[in-house]
Design an enzyme around this catalytic site. Structure first.
Site, PDB file in Angstrom:
ATOM      1  N   GLY A  38      34.831  -1.237  34.170  1.00  0.00           N
ATOM      2  CA  GLY A  38      34.013  -0.266  34.893  1.00  0.00           C
ATOM      3  C   GLY A  38      32.935  -0.907  35.759  1.00  0.00           C
ATOM      4  O   GLY A  38      33.011  -2.086  36.116  1.00  0.00           O
ATOM      5  N   CYS A  40      29.844  -1.616  34.972  1.00  0.00           N
ATOM      6  CA  CYS A  40      29.075  -2.638  34.250  1.00  0.00           C
ATOM      7  C   CYS A  40      29.637  -4.042  34.481  1.00  0.00           C
ATOM      8  O   CYS A  40      28.937  -4.937  34.949  1.00  0.00           O
ATOM      9  CB  CYS A  40      29.073  -2.305  32.758  1.00  0.00           C
ATOM     10  N   GLY A 183      13.530   2.453  46.282  1.00  0.00           N
ATOM     11  CA  GLY A 183      13.616   2.752  44.847  1.00  0.00           C
ATOM     12  C   GLY A 183      13.261   1.517  44.046  1.00  0.00           C
ATOM     13  O   GLY A 183      13.796   0.431  44.294  1.00  0.00           O
ATOM     14  N   HIS A 445       8.286 -21.265  14.770  1.00  0.00           N
ATOM     15  CA  HIS A 445       7.345 -21.926  15.682  1.00  0.00           C
ATOM     16  C   HIS A 445       7.964 -23.215  16.181  1.00  0.00           C
ATOM     17  O   HIS A 445       8.542 -23.944  15.388  1.00  0.00           O
ATOM     18  CB  HIS A 445       6.048 -22.250  14.941  1.00  0.00           C
TER      19      HIS A 445
END
Ligand code: NAD
Length: 466
Positions: A38, A40, A183, A445
């Site tokens: 599609g 996407c 837009g 970390h």
């Protein structure tokens, strides 16, 4: 009956629903008129990410001295940038074809139309190869997606030449020198960011008073500043009176704060929203309820017609690939007699510009409007060790909590790779985490994700590195 389920449309809604149905033992067919995957995979999420990667790398090459490096002769081959993006789409579309085969799903290439029948409408497919084929199933799912919205009165109509929709913007022969983007939603901002990174002069026009208006206001403000630092120009609160082709390019007449203004450019991209593909499917004759371009559905994606379901963009907002897949799986599990959890999981949204923007749940304003008393935390990447080491100090993490219960109501991030971080907060919200669990979570970390932890701590006056 030939099939248990026929799905119309093979985007991330349809093809994922087909795979899940096959896993559940259904005999499945999927009808696609264009390409597997599609919009996407072929014209949206995926090829734009390839373009943006090229643009980001090119930009990074422009300030390598920040890292003690240098390069001479920075250049790009636009045709190859586009070719790479098309190649990525092709690879993934072929991947969907492989998945269809693996799950024994019948792929019918052609355009489907529905006709009245029981227990579900029958499907007449005008085959790509010529001729037609009629199939009947116990259930039918519409997953036909959406396309760019046009506003004829203001000339916001792509002509494929100088006024582009996202499709033309993805495959031009060269990058425009001067570009107007109309837009400032995800589509507009991603293309603006890509073309700016390759050196185009870009002006973004937005009707509302801020860019990325669905985002938290602080994110909109920070995004505008960050994009302006990269040389993007904006006209917000700008009403497009008329966009038209001119002798050399395009011109747009605007009304900004009551004053008339005219802008000129070589090319304009129209990105003013999308509308569902509800036409030529025979929906009116069946009496399927459609509201403002979208099929009306219930909590299990059922339409007003027995045996017919609708998922993804064609069933309305949010118009996001992951929402379509999620709805597809839910719908199919429901059809198979399972009892899937209600569709209440929060849906994250991402914009892959430079910097990236990602969010989940309510903005601060939405939380307040919904009657919550809120606690808000913020943590900037400029004090995060990994961000400083990586030279990616732009942006912040903002978290919004319900002050009474400690429930995480929303998270709003802007900065490098925040689209990869937002999932942490999406999981937390799906598990209905409170501040206590988030504070008790150990973040590795050094990572930029430590800013997520610190933002939570900050909401409760406990940030460690502020
Ligand atoms: P959008 O609705 O998100 O944004 C359109 C913008 O255009 C809005 O800010 C609106 O105020 C503005 N606008 C409308 N009419 C205008 C006018 N006449 N003049 C100036 N501005 C005007 O639509 P989009 O960016 O086209 O994207 C469509 C959908 O696809 C969105 O829902 C989006 O979430 C989704 N999408 C998502 C991604 C992603 O997740 N990265 C990428 C692309 C698209």
């Amino acid at each position: 009956m030939e099939f248990d389920l026929v799905i119309i449309g093979a985007g991330p809604g349809g093809y994922v629903a087909a795979i899940r149905a096959s896993q559940l033992g259904m005999k499945v067919a999927i009808v696609e008129r264009e390409a597997l995957g599609g919009v996407c995979l072929n014209w949206g999420c995926i090829p734009t990410k390839a373009l943006l990667k090229s643009g980001d790398l090119y930009q990074t090459l422009g300030h390598l001295e920040d890292y003690g490096l240098s390069v001479t002769g920075r250049s790009y081959d636009f045709t190859k940038v586009i070719e790479r993006s098309r190649g990525v789409s092709k690879q993934l579309s072929a991947g969907v074809a492989f998945l269809m085969k693996k799950h024994k799903i019948t792929v019918i290439e052609g355009a489907a139309k529905l006709e009245k029948s029981t227990p579900a409408p029958k499907i007449v497919v005008a085959l790509k190869a010529g001729g037609s084929r009629t199939v009947q199933a116990k259930h039918v799912i519409l997953a036909t997606g959406a396309r760019a919205r046009v506003i004829e009165a203001a000339g916001l109509v792509p002509d494929g030449e100088r006024i582009w929709s996202y499709r033309e913007a993805m495959v031009p022969k060269s990058a425009p020198k001067r570009l107007l983007v109309i837009g400032s939603g995800a589509i507009g901002i991603e293309f603006a960011s890509f073309y700016r990174s390759l050196g185009s002069e870009v002006t973004v026009i937005e009707a509302l008073d801020r860019i990325l208006p669905v985002e938290d206001e602080e994110v909109s403000v920070a995004a505008k500043k960050a994009f302006e630092r990269r040389g993007l120009a904006f006209r917000v609160g700008a009403k497009v009176v008329k966009l038209a082709k001119s002798a050399k390019g395009v011109e747009v007449d605007l009304e900004v704060g009551g004053k008339a203004e005219r802008l000129e450019a070589d090319i304009a991209i129209v990105a003013v929203g999308i509308t569902g593909n509800v036409e030529n499917l025979g929906l009116e004759a069946l009496g399927v309820k459609v509201d403002r371009g979208h099929v009306v559905t219930n909590a299990h994606s059922a339409t007003s017609v027995a045996g017919l379901y609708a998922i993804g963009d064609v069933a309305g907002p949010p118009w996001l690939a992951h929402k379509a897949s999620h709805e597809g799986v839910h719908c199919v599990e429901h059809l198979a007699g399972q009892k899937p959890a209600n569709l209440t999981a929060p849906i994250p949204g991402c914009t892959y510009a430079n910097p990236q923007v990602a969010s989940v749940g309510q903005t601060e304003a939405q939380a307040l409007a919904a009657g919550h008393e809120v606690r808000v935390g913020r943590f900037p990447f400029r004090t995060n060790g990994k961000a400083i080491a990586a030279g990616e100090t732009e942006g912040f993490v903002k978290t919004v909590f319900d002050a009474k219960t400690g429930a995480l109501l929303g998270a709003h991030l802007i900065g490098a790779e925040v689209t990869e971080m937002i999932q942490g907060f999406a999981i937390a919200m799906t598990l209905e985490a409170t501040e206590a669990e988030l504070m008790a979570t150990v973040f590795p970390h050094p990572t930029m994700s430590e800013a997520m932890h610190e933002s939570v701590l900050d909401a409760y006056g406990r940030a460690l590195h502020l």
